[in-house]
Design a protein around this motif. Sequence first.
Motif, PDB file in Angstrom:
ATOM      1  N   ASN A   1      95.230 121.461  19.305  1.00 30.63           N
ATOM      2  CA  ASN A   1      96.112 120.420  19.832  1.00 30.63           C
ATOM      3  C   ASN A   1      96.768 120.879  21.130  1.00 30.63           C
ATOM      4  O   ASN A   1      97.004 122.063  21.332  1.00 30.63           O
ATOM      5  N   ARG A   2      97.021 119.902  22.009  1.00 31.40           N
ATOM      6  CA  ARG A   2      97.680 120.186  23.295  1.00 31.40           C
ATOM      7  C   ARG A   2      99.036 120.839  23.040  1.00 31.40           C
ATOM      8  O   ARG A   2      99.340 121.886  23.591  1.00 31.40           O
ATOM      9  N   SER A   3      99.841 120.200  22.209  1.00 34.15           N
ATOM     10  CA  SER A   3     101.126 120.810  21.854  1.00 34.15           C
ATOM     11  C   SER A   3     100.897 121.710  20.637  1.00 34.15           C
ATOM     12  O   SER A   3     100.679 121.250  19.529  1.00 34.15           O
TER      13      SER A   3
ATOM     14  N   THR B   1      90.907 113.096  16.803  1.00 31.89           N
ATOM     15  CA  THR B   1      91.937 112.163  16.316  1.00 31.89           C
ATOM     16  C   THR B   1      92.958 111.859  17.405  1.00 31.89           C
ATOM     17  O   THR B   1      93.942 111.179  17.146  1.00 31.89           O
TER      18      THR B   1
ATOM     19  N   ALA C   1      97.043 116.435  16.391  1.00 34.61           N
ATOM     20  CA  ALA C   1      97.982 116.822  15.338  1.00 34.61           C
ATOM     21  C   ALA C   1      99.030 115.733  15.114  1.00 34.61           C
ATOM     22  O   ALA C   1     100.168 116.009  14.747  1.00 34.61           O
TER      23      ALA C   1
ATOM     24  N   ALA D   1      97.533 110.378  12.538  1.00 35.35           N
ATOM     25  CA  ALA D   1      96.145 110.152  12.144  1.00 35.35           C
ATOM     26  C   ALA D   1      95.489 111.477  11.770  1.00 35.35           C
ATOM     27  O   ALA D   1      94.727 111.565  10.799  1.00 35.35           O
ATOM     28  N   ALA D   2      95.810 112.521  12.525  1.00 39.25           N
ATOM     29  CA  ALA D   2      95.225 113.839  12.274  1.00 39.25           C
ATOM     30  C   ALA D   2      95.602 114.356  10.891  1.00 39.25           C
ATOM     31  O   ALA D   2      94.792 114.980  10.207  1.00 39.25           O
TER      32      ALA D   2
ATOM     33  N   LEU E   1      94.990 123.860  23.046  1.00 31.27           N
ATOM     34  CA  LEU E   1      93.859 123.214  23.745  1.00 31.27           C
ATOM     35  C   LEU E   1      93.570 123.969  25.047  1.00 31.27           C
ATOM     36  O   LEU E   1      94.095 123.627  26.106  1.00 31.27           O
TER      37      LEU E   1
HETATM   38  P1  ATR Z   1      98.454 108.999  15.956  1.00 32.63           P
HETATM   39  O1  ATR Z   1      99.445 108.507  14.957  1.00 32.63           O
HETATM   40  O2  ATR Z   1      97.425 107.974  16.359  1.00 32.63           O
HETATM   41  O3  ATR Z   1      97.816 110.278  15.554  1.00 32.63           O
HETATM   42  P2  ATR Z   1     100.243 110.384  17.737  1.00 32.63           P
HETATM   43  O4  ATR Z   1     101.025 110.844  16.551  1.00 32.63           O
HETATM   44  O5  ATR Z   1     100.984 109.884  18.926  1.00 32.63           O
HETATM   45  O6  ATR Z   1      99.248 109.218  17.326  1.00 32.63           O
HETATM   46  O7  ATR Z   1      99.255 111.573  18.170  1.00 32.63           O
HETATM   47  C1  ATR Z   1      98.474 111.520  19.299  1.00 32.63           C
HETATM   48  C2  ATR Z   1      97.611 112.786  19.392  1.00 32.63           C
HETATM   49  O8  ATR Z   1      96.836 112.687  20.595  1.00 32.63           O
HETATM   50  C3  ATR Z   1      98.403 114.066  19.506  1.00 32.63           C
HETATM   51  O9  ATR Z   1      97.701 115.112  18.887  1.00 32.63           O
HETATM   52  C4  ATR Z   1      98.467 114.278  21.015  1.00 32.63           C
HETATM   53  O10 ATR Z   1      98.661 115.599  21.432  1.00 32.63           O
HETATM   54  P3  ATR Z   1     100.178 116.214  21.566  1.00 32.63           P
HETATM   55  O11 ATR Z   1     100.605 116.526  20.188  1.00 32.63           O
HETATM   56  O12 ATR Z   1     100.012 117.406  22.406  1.00 32.63           O
HETATM   57  O13 ATR Z   1     100.992 115.137  22.221  1.00 32.63           O
HETATM   58  C5  ATR Z   1      97.096 113.835  21.416  1.00 32.63           C
HETATM   59  N1  ATR Z   1      96.989 113.454  22.823  1.00 32.63           N
HETATM   60  C6  ATR Z   1      97.395 112.301  23.405  1.00 32.63           C
HETATM   61  N2  ATR Z   1      97.126 112.307  24.733  1.00 32.63           N
HETATM   62  C7  ATR Z   1      96.509 113.499  24.994  1.00 32.63           C
HETATM   63  C8  ATR Z   1      95.956 114.105  26.175  1.00 32.63           C
HETATM   64  N3  ATR Z   1      95.988 113.469  27.360  1.00 32.63           N
HETATM   65  N4  ATR Z   1      95.400 115.319  26.048  1.00 32.63           N
HETATM   66  C9  ATR Z   1      95.353 115.959  24.870  1.00 32.63           C
HETATM   67  N5  ATR Z   1      95.847 115.447  23.718  1.00 32.63           N
HETATM   68  C10 ATR Z   1      96.418 114.232  23.778  1.00 32.63           C
END
Ligand code: ATR
Length: 281
Positions: A155-157, A197, A132, A135-136, A179
């Motif tokens: 999404n995790r969060s 993503t 989320a 990129a998402a 998640l």
């Molecule tokens: P981008 O612009 O590339 O999308 P970002 O805005 O930092 O980068 O988003 C990273 C995504 O990867 C987020 O959805 C993040 O989840 P959270 O919103 O919970 O932080 C996810 N992400 C990164 N590391 C993760 C992990 N170890 N497990 C699950 N999701 C992860």
Amino acid sequence: MKITGRTAVYGIIGYPVKHSLSPLMQTSAFQELGLDAVYVPFEVPPENLEDAVKGLRALSVRGFNVTVPHKEKVAQLVDYLTEDAEILGAVNTVKNEGGELTGYNTDAEGFLRSLIEEGVELEGKRALMFGAGGAARAVGYALLKGGVKFLNIVNRSFSKAKKMAEILGRRGNVLVYPLKEGTVEALLKDADIIVNTTSVGMKEGDPQLFDYSKIPSGITVVDIIYNPPQTPLLKAAKEKGCKTINGLGMLVHQGAVAFEIWTGKKAPVEKMKKVLEEELY
Ligand code: ATR
């Protein structure tokens, strides 16, 4: 090439920008078409962003790409925004026409073109997207634009997913989930296409985002990561007989759309892809 007083200047602003592949890709495209143009990196820390955009305008830089962390702020600094850029609240491409800046977002279109290139049909399909972040947002928007019937977002969060669904939910059927193993397992059962993503899979030793043995066989699995070329998710999907697509196509096509916006010419997509493959793999 010969640089003269007439050579058009293009570039990219980001912080950091050292790892950007756009200078290589866009320069190769200009050369392939024999255009009198150069493309250079500009490292711009956030506190200098406004001055930098004014400077690019003043210097008549014809166009530039925008990367992390400036995409949202630049949307506030340009004179005009296209519909995609406005909806996404982020700009990755700017065109300068006589000092007037128009902000575009080519990420969603780039993602869609990369799927079309691979023969993926989205109309009426059920999509499951992980992540989320920025990129998402572009990918989710593209999936809805491409005609998916349902977009499930995990999404995790969970709060971040809900926030994003508020925006995307205006464009189609969007549901968000945390998640959790059981939740994901149920969602996987009726997904036609899965898209990752998140950054999970980029680094060696990353844990699985979910239990990859539960990927249904024969569906389409997309990972927007392009390095490594085959993430553990894609590897598992391939073993299940799925159609797999990595993020190189999205990278190339977002650049190709930008190139076309600036030059009005069809981008040499194969050449752009080839230089990136040589650089990366
Ligand atoms: P981008 O612009 O590339 O999308 P970002 O805005 O930092 O980068 O988003 C990273 C995504 O990867 C987020 O959805 C993040 O989840 P959270 O919103 O919970 O932080 C996810 N992400 C990164 N590391 C993760 C992990 N170890 N497990 C699950 N999701 C992860």
